[in-house]
Motif scaffolding. Sequence first.
Motif, PDB file in Angstrom:
ATOM      1  N   VAL A  48       1.086  -1.187  -0.033  1.00 40.42           N
ATOM      2  CA  VAL A  48      -0.054   0.035   0.034  1.00 40.42           C
ATOM      3  C   VAL A  48       0.868   1.293   0.024  1.00 40.42           C
ATOM      4  O   VAL A  48       1.821   1.267   0.752  1.00 40.42           O
ATOM      5  CB  VAL A  48      -0.898   0.176   1.156  1.00 40.42           C
ATOM      6  N   LYS A  49       0.505   2.157  -1.006  1.00 34.28           N
ATOM      7  CA  LYS A  49       1.335   3.361  -0.962  1.00 34.28           C
ATOM      8  C   LYS A  49       0.466   4.482  -0.932  1.00 34.28           C
ATOM      9  O   LYS A  49      -0.722   4.332  -1.416  1.00 34.28           O
ATOM     10  CB  LYS A  49       2.134   3.235  -2.330  1.00 34.28           C
ATOM     11  N   GLY A  50       0.903   5.633  -1.045  1.00 32.02           N
ATOM     12  CA  GLY A  50      -0.008   6.934  -1.112  1.00 32.02           C
ATOM     13  C   GLY A  50       0.522   8.197  -0.515  1.00 32.02           C
ATOM     14  O   GLY A  50       1.592   7.977   0.156  1.00 32.02           O
ATOM     15  N   ASP A  68      -4.415  10.454  -1.635  1.00 29.56           N
ATOM     16  CA  ASP A  68      -4.446   9.465  -2.861  1.00 29.56           C
ATOM     17  C   ASP A  68      -3.647   8.197  -2.211  1.00 29.56           C
ATOM     18  O   ASP A  68      -2.575   8.064  -1.743  1.00 29.56           O
ATOM     19  CB  ASP A  68      -3.617   9.620  -3.999  1.00 29.56           C
ATOM     20  N   THR A  70      -2.658   3.926  -3.040  1.00 28.47           N
ATOM     21  CA  THR A  70      -2.783   2.957  -4.034  1.00 28.47           C
ATOM     22  C   THR A  70      -2.536   1.590  -3.294  1.00 28.47           C
ATOM     23  O   THR A  70      -1.636   1.330  -2.684  1.00 28.47           O
ATOM     24  CB  THR A  70      -1.577   3.365  -5.157  1.00 28.47           C
ATOM     25  N   LYS A  72      -1.514  -2.202  -4.577  1.00 28.52           N
ATOM     26  CA  LYS A  72      -1.346  -3.443  -5.646  1.00 28.52           C
ATOM     27  C   LYS A  72      -2.228  -4.572  -5.310  1.00 28.52           C
ATOM     28  O   LYS A  72      -2.076  -5.195  -4.481  1.00 28.52           O
ATOM     29  CB  LYS A  72       0.198  -3.569  -5.416  1.00 28.52           C
ATOM     30  N   ASN A  98      -4.210  -2.088 -10.048  1.00 28.78           N
ATOM     31  CA  ASN A  98      -4.284  -1.256  -8.471  1.00 28.78           C
ATOM     32  C   ASN A  98      -5.647  -1.062  -8.187  1.00 28.78           C
ATOM     33  O   ASN A  98      -6.558  -0.773  -9.034  1.00 28.78           O
ATOM     34  CB  ASN A  98      -3.651  -0.046  -8.811  1.00 28.78           C
ATOM     35  N   LEU A 100      -7.455   2.089  -6.349  1.00 34.09           N
ATOM     36  CA  LEU A 100      -7.149   3.350  -5.947  1.00 34.09           C
ATOM     37  C   LEU A 100      -8.175   4.214  -5.148  1.00 34.09           C
ATOM     38  O   LEU A 100      -9.387   3.938  -5.425  1.00 34.09           O
ATOM     39  CB  LEU A 100      -7.052   4.034  -7.356  1.00 34.09           C
ATOM     40  N   THR A 102      -8.906   8.301  -4.065  1.00 37.98           N
ATOM     41  CA  THR A 102      -8.711   9.459  -4.390  1.00 37.98           C
ATOM     42  C   THR A 102      -9.492  10.295  -3.572  1.00 37.98           C
ATOM     43  O   THR A 102     -10.916  10.210  -3.836  1.00 37.98           O
ATOM     44  CB  THR A 102      -8.617   9.937  -5.921  1.00 37.98           C
ATOM     45  N   LYS A 126     -15.165   2.688 -10.880  1.00 38.47           N
ATOM     46  CA  LYS A 126     -15.147   3.758 -10.064  1.00 38.47           C
ATOM     47  C   LYS A 126     -16.591   4.149  -9.301  1.00 38.47           C
ATOM     48  O   LYS A 126     -17.435   4.072 -10.075  1.00 38.47           O
ATOM     49  CB  LYS A 126     -14.620   4.986 -10.645  1.00 38.47           C
TER      50      LYS A 126
END
Length: 183
Positions: A48-50, A68, A70, A72, A98, A100, A102, A126
């Motif tokens: 997990v990133k952001g 944000d 993200t 994977k 991914n 996502l 936002t 989305k």
Amino acid sequence: MKKILLFSLTVVFSITLSAQKYVVSPTSEVSVVGTSSLHDWESKVEDVKGSATFTIEDGVVTAIPEMDITIKAESIESGKSKMNSLTYEALKTDNFPNILFTLSEVKEITGNKVIVSGDLMIAGVKRKVSVQGIMDSEGKMITITGAKKIDMTEFDIEPPTAMFGAITVGKDVNILFTLKMTN
């Protein structure tokens, strides 16, 4: 007139100084919890990133101008290879690697409670979602803890089945998160 201009510049400068960029720490924890006709299950997210920008006044988060996150999709790990492959197939990871989120709006920040809304994209679909969490600030880290129930069918995801349909996964999953944000 000079005093008003100086005061205005001081206010703008101090507000700018209080908005700080944070990134998701690798020590963050996200998991997906669900049910099946056989047993309950849990999968851990390993990637997990952001980032997020927090406005902090007197040590308290007062605004979140942007965020944000993200995940994977193929980092969702159950510990069972067959379940992993069914998960990745259901999430269409070949085309949508991914998941996502936002941020679009902060609905409420009251004490350490936060409610936000934003766009969540899973398997290429989305949807606008609302997410509630608890924020804690300690030193240079802001931790946001919460859970979000997701109906997979709202994202056009067919809940996985196994053993020729004898085992079926429930359509609802809970995403549990402890996002540790550092600057």
